[in-house]
Design an enzyme around this catalytic site. Sequence first.
Site, PDB file in Angstrom:
ATOM      1  N   GLU A  17      20.569  27.134 -18.241  1.00 40.10           N
ATOM      2  CA  GLU A  17      19.689  26.028 -18.636  1.00 40.10           C
ATOM      3  C   GLU A  17      18.525  26.597 -19.422  1.00 40.10           C
ATOM      4  O   GLU A  17      17.958  27.634 -19.034  1.00 40.10           O
ATOM      5  CB  GLU A  17      19.106  25.282 -17.420  1.00 40.10           C
ATOM      6  N   GLU A  41      19.885  26.200  -8.694  1.00 41.81           N
ATOM      7  CA  GLU A  41      18.468  26.497  -8.487  1.00 41.81           C
ATOM      8  C   GLU A  41      18.021  26.445  -7.023  1.00 41.81           C
ATOM      9  O   GLU A  41      17.319  25.507  -6.607  1.00 41.81           O
ATOM     10  CB  GLU A  41      17.598  25.560  -9.336  1.00 41.81           C
TER      11      GLU A  41
END
Length: 436
Positions: free
Chosen positions: A349, A166
């Site tokens: 995720e 991320e």
Amino acid sequence: MFDRSQFPEGFLWGAATSAYQIEGGAQGGAGRTHWDDFAATPGNVEGAENGDVACDHIGRMDEDLDLLKDLGLDIYRFSTSWARVLPEGTGTPNQKGLDFYDRLVDGLLERGLKPAWTLYHWELPSVLADKGGWRNRDIGDWFAEYADLMAARIGDRVWSAAPINEPWCVAWLSHFEGVHAPGLRDIRAAARAMHHVLYAHGRAVEVLRGANVSNVGAVCNFEYSNPASDSEDDRRAARTYDAIYNRFFTGGLFHGAYPEEVLEGLEPHLPHGWQDDMPLIGQKLDWLGVNYYTRKNIAAAPGPWPALAPVDGSLPKTQVGWEIYPEGLRHFLNQVARDAPGLPIYVTENGLAAEAPHQDDQRISYLTDHIEQARRAMAEDGVPLAGYITWSLLDNYEWSLGYGPRFGLVHVDYDTLERSPKASYHALKSALKRSA
Ligand code: FCB
């Protein structure tokens, strides 16, 4: 929930965790990280909680790997902690840390699970933070050294590798919004981190390729940007938010360019000569990971660029107030499939925080609805989706929110550290069961 047979043979299912959130950073000779420093500063983290003990995964690894296996998963997405293996960030390795990751990877393989390795899930060694961390271009050299060390140790046995989890959180959330370590609110720091995080990604990809690590990819997070109203100003603000969050990093990875809406604000603050790094950043990848949780409602706001602010929305929310918007997942799977035609995509995720310690029906319906959107993206839109990994195996340290939010399929009692599978664990297990 769903049935494995609704997905193609070979579609992979997994669960994710990250080092700082579960391991117990105070054990095993790990060095100090900027998350320890951030958490020790009043006001940054709920209850000033930190990762010293976390879920004590260091001490309970075998039990945790058994939970993955019993669930019937194919993949475990985990991260290694830079400070655990290089306490000073560079230089002398901590053998105990290296041994731990050896045992982790071997333990996965023994149980028939594919190790999906992330090199950086946010715990920067403090010594490197002292030197400017992500603001300093030298992070490329530091990260390459760490990647080299770890590739030599576990690179021959992992199933996949992704340098950085991320980039948006590493750069924007941590250097512009000040919500994560190092807690800066500074446009120049943010611009540098935005670019250096991709530069370091590129440096690590080079190292991993050089060490013959197979299946090298990247993991980005995406948040659906919904204009708070139909006004031209709110729609512009939502586009800017979307560009910063959802198009900047894929712009670098797949188009060799950053979006105009972001350059408008960041260009004056980017490091000199940033364009020269684009070929390194855009090196070929083997897959892309999509992390997706929620949508934000964005309104125009007074003040300097980006002149926007999130406002409350009307959809049902999770324990941490995130709106539940499953359609957003299908939207982004289609977006990245257009960005990188033919590239295998994984949901790396997806999940939610839900208070219920055991009967977590909200998690069962959240996962069911998101998995259905992923299935449609694949079956109806032709997205080359190859797997789905949920966040998270265990309840764990949710960064600045501390231990309150419960994201796990497995409940963790933080007094006894006892693990107990929740209803969602059992539901997923029966969905994944292969018919004889
Ligand atoms: C993601 C992070 C992960 C966890 C979930 C809830 O952004 O990658 O560590 O905190 O959110």
